[in-house]
Design a protein around this motif. Structure first.
Motif, short mmCIF file in Angstrom:
data_model
loop_
_atom_site.label_atom_id
_atom_site.label_comp_id
_atom_site.label_asym_id
_atom_site.label_seq_id
_atom_site.Cartn_x
_atom_site.Cartn_y
_atom_site.Cartn_z
N ASN A 54 -72.78 12.21 -92.35
CA ASN A 54 -73.94 11.69 -91.64
C ASN A 54 -73.67 10.22 -91.31
N ILE A 55 -73.85 9.86 -90.04
CA ILE A 55 -73.50 8.52 -89.56
C ILE A 55 -74.74 7.83 -89.02
N TYR A 56 -74.97 6.59 -89.49
CA TYR A 56 -76.07 5.77 -89.00
C TYR A 56 -75.61 5.02 -87.75
N CYS A 57 -76.46 4.99 -86.72
CA CYS A 57 -76.16 4.27 -85.48
C CYS A 57 -77.31 3.32 -85.21
N GLY A 58 -77.06 2.03 -85.28
CA GLY A 58 -78.09 1.03 -85.06
C GLY A 58 -77.82 0.22 -83.82
N ASN A 59 -78.81 -0.60 -83.44
CA ASN A 59 -78.76 -1.46 -82.27
C ASN A 59 -78.60 -0.66 -80.98
N LEU A 60 -79.22 0.53 -80.94
CA LEU A 60 -79.15 1.37 -79.76
C LEU A 60 -80.03 0.81 -78.65
N SER A 61 -79.57 0.94 -77.43
CA SER A 61 -80.40 0.60 -76.28
C SER A 61 -81.60 1.54 -76.28
N TYR A 62 -82.78 1.01 -75.94
CA TYR A 62 -83.98 1.84 -75.93
C TYR A 62 -83.92 2.91 -74.84
N ALA A 63 -83.05 2.73 -73.85
CA ALA A 63 -82.92 3.70 -72.77
C ALA A 63 -81.86 4.76 -73.06
N LEU A 64 -81.10 4.60 -74.15
CA LEU A 64 -80.01 5.53 -74.47
C LEU A 64 -80.58 6.89 -74.88
N SER A 65 -80.03 7.96 -74.31
CA SER A 65 -80.49 9.31 -74.64
C SER A 65 -79.61 9.91 -75.74
N GLU A 66 -80.12 10.96 -76.36
CA GLU A 66 -79.35 11.65 -77.40
C GLU A 66 -78.07 12.25 -76.82
N SER A 67 -78.11 12.73 -75.58
CA SER A 67 -76.91 13.31 -74.98
C SER A 67 -75.85 12.23 -74.72
N GLU A 68 -76.26 11.02 -74.36
CA GLU A 68 -75.30 9.94 -74.15
C GLU A 68 -74.66 9.52 -75.47
N LEU A 69 -75.47 9.50 -76.53
CA LEU A 69 -74.93 9.17 -77.85
C LEU A 69 -73.97 10.26 -78.32
N ARG A 70 -74.34 11.52 -78.08
CA ARG A 70 -73.47 12.65 -78.43
C ARG A 70 -72.13 12.53 -77.69
N ASP A 71 -72.16 12.19 -76.41
CA ASP A 71 -70.94 12.05 -75.62
C ASP A 71 -70.02 10.98 -76.19
N ALA A 72 -70.60 9.86 -76.65
CA ALA A 72 -69.79 8.77 -77.22
C ALA A 72 -69.05 9.25 -78.46
N PHE A 73 -69.72 10.04 -79.31
CA PHE A 73 -69.10 10.52 -80.54
C PHE A 73 -68.19 11.73 -80.30
N ALA A 74 -68.48 12.52 -79.28
CA ALA A 74 -67.69 13.72 -78.99
C ALA A 74 -66.25 13.39 -78.61
N ASN A 75 -65.99 12.16 -78.20
CA ASN A 75 -64.61 11.73 -77.90
C ASN A 75 -63.74 11.75 -79.14
N TYR A 76 -64.35 11.76 -80.32
CA TYR A 76 -63.60 11.70 -81.58
C TYR A 76 -63.61 13.00 -82.36
N GLY A 77 -64.40 13.99 -81.90
CA GLY A 77 -64.42 15.28 -82.59
C GLY A 77 -65.74 16.01 -82.41
#
Length: 83
Positions: free
Chosen positions: A2-25
């Motif tokens: 389980n990974i904590y992600c802080g300082n997220l842009s208020y406009a960032l969507s869950e799918s955009e965050l998923r895409d950032a992490f999907a580059n690693y697995g």
């Protein structure tokens, strides 16, 4: 892991965050927490990755990286403390 992600842009969507992490697995789940009253993002969330090695690579590479106009703060989530 389980990974904590802080300082997220208020406009960032869950799918955009998923895409950032999907580059690693593989990503099991993504949850950006929202304010109960307004429904607006609270600026942090959690990403679950089943493979620990991939998760550690994502943490190492994404911590401090600019996503959505803000540098992410990424680390392994600590267990929730009882109140």
């Amino acid at each position: 892991m389980n990974i904590y992600c802080g300082n997220l842009s208020y406009a960032l969507s869950e799918s955009e965050l998923r895409d950032a992490f999907a580059n690693y697995g593989a990503v099991s789940s993504v949850k950006i927490l929202t304010d109960r009253e307004t429904g607006r993002s609270r600026g942090f969330g959690f990403v679950e990755m089943p493979n620990r090695a991939e998760a550690e690579a994502a943490v190492a590479n994404l911590n401090g990286k600019d996503v959505g106009g803000r540098p992410l703060r990424v680390n392994e989530a600590r267990p929730r403390e009882r109140r």
